[in-house]
Design a protein around this motif. Structure first.
Motif, PDB file in Angstrom:
ATOM      1  N   ALA A  13       0.820  -1.215   0.000  1.00  9.32           N
ATOM      2  CA  ALA A  13       0.000   0.000   0.000  1.00  9.32           C
ATOM      3  C   ALA A  13       0.851   1.261   0.000  1.00  9.32           C
ATOM      4  CB  ALA A  13      -0.901   0.006   1.233  1.00  9.32           C
ATOM      5  N   PRO A  14       0.339   2.331  -0.636  1.00  8.07           N
ATOM      6  CA  PRO A  14       1.011   3.625  -0.545  1.00  8.07           C
ATOM      7  C   PRO A  14       0.793   4.228   0.844  1.00  8.07           C
ATOM      8  CG  PRO A  14      -1.032   3.850  -1.757  1.00  8.07           C
ATOM      9  CD  PRO A  14      -0.850   2.381  -1.473  1.00  8.07           C
ATOM     10  N   ASN A  37       8.378  -0.992   1.517  1.00  5.58           N
ATOM     11  CA  ASN A  37       8.754   0.305   0.942  1.00  5.58           C
ATOM     12  C   ASN A  37       8.262   0.393  -0.487  1.00  5.58           C
ATOM     13  OD1 ASN A  37      10.039   1.884   2.881  1.00  5.58           O
ATOM     14  ND2 ASN A  37      11.842   0.583   2.795  1.00  5.58           N
ATOM     15  N   PRO A  38       7.978   1.586  -0.946  1.00  7.08           N
ATOM     16  CA  PRO A  38       8.258   2.872  -0.315  1.00  7.08           C
ATOM     17  C   PRO A  38       7.154   3.349   0.637  1.00  7.08           C
ATOM     18  CG  PRO A  38       7.453   3.290  -2.512  1.00  7.08           C
ATOM     19  CD  PRO A  38       7.515   1.781  -2.344  1.00  7.08           C
ATOM     20  N   GLY A  39       5.989   2.699   0.619  1.00  6.93           N
ATOM     21  CA  GLY A  39       4.846   3.180   1.398  1.00  6.93           C
ATOM     22  C   GLY A  39       5.094   3.302   2.883  1.00  6.93           C
ATOM     23  N   CYS A  44       5.925   6.661   7.681  1.00  6.87           N
ATOM     24  CA  CYS A  44       6.730   7.029   8.855  1.00  6.87           C
ATOM     25  C   CYS A  44       7.204   8.476   8.758  1.00  6.87           C
ATOM     26  CB  CYS A  44       7.926   6.089   9.005  1.00  6.87           C
ATOM     27  SG  CYS A  44       7.485   4.436   9.565  1.00  6.87           S
ATOM     28  N   SER A  45       7.567   8.905   7.568  1.00  4.19           N
ATOM     29  CA  SER A  45       7.976  10.302   7.375  1.00  4.19           C
ATOM     30  C   SER A  45       6.827  11.242   7.702  1.00  4.19           C
ATOM     31  CB  SER A  45       8.444  10.533   5.934  1.00  4.19           C
ATOM     32  OG  SER A  45       9.627   9.820   5.675  1.00  4.19           O
ATOM     33  N   GLN A  57      15.195   0.627   6.352  1.00  4.33           N
ATOM     34  CA  GLN A  57      15.915  -0.449   5.680  1.00  4.33           C
ATOM     35  C   GLN A  57      15.170  -1.764   5.947  1.00  4.33           C
ATOM     36  OE1 GLN A  57      18.533   0.279   3.729  1.00  4.33           O
ATOM     37  NE2 GLN A  57      18.166   2.402   4.276  1.00  4.33           N
ATOM     38  N   THR A  58      15.569  -2.831   5.288  1.00  5.86           N
ATOM     39  CA  THR A  58      14.969  -4.138   5.523  1.00  5.86           C
ATOM     40  C   THR A  58      15.025  -4.475   7.004  1.00  5.86           C
ATOM     41  OG1 THR A  58      15.611  -4.875   3.334  1.00  5.86           O
ATOM     42  CG2 THR A  58      15.115  -6.599   4.942  1.00  5.86           C
TER      43      THR A  58
END
Length: 75
Positions: A13-14, A37-39, A44-45, A57-58
Motif C-alpha cells: 500500500a502507498p 517500501n516505499p509506502g 513514517c515520514s 531499511q529491511t
C-alpha cells in the motif's frame, strides 16, 4: 488478550492508504503495522514529529506515540 487482524488493503500500500487504515484504529491502545517500501517509509515520514525523511531499511522499525486524532494524509 490482544487482537490480531490481517488487513489485505495494506499489502504494498502507498502511504496514504497506510495512514488511512491507522486512522481507523484510533480506539486501540497499540498497533503494530508491518509494511513494504516505499509506502511504509513515506508513512513514517508523515508521522515523524520533526518532519524529517524516514528511510526504513529491511527489517527496520520505528515507534511513534500518537495522541488524539491525526490527519491521514502524508506531508
Amino acid at each position: 488478550a490482544a487482537a490480531f487482524r490481517e488487513e489485505p488493503r495494506l499489502y504494498n500500500a502507498p502511504a496514504t492508504r497506510l495512514l488511512e487504515c491507522l486512522s481507523e484504529l484510533a480506539d486501540f491502545g497499540s498497533v503494530l503495522l508491518v509494511g513494504h517500501n516505499p509506502g511504509i517509509s513515506e508513512a513514517c515520514s508523515a508521522l515523524a514529529s520533526n518532519g524529517g525523511l524516514v528511510v526504513l531499511q529491511t527489517a527496520g522499525w520505528r515507534s511513534y506515540g500518537l495522541r488524539g486524532s491525526f490527519s491521514p494524509s502524508p506531508g
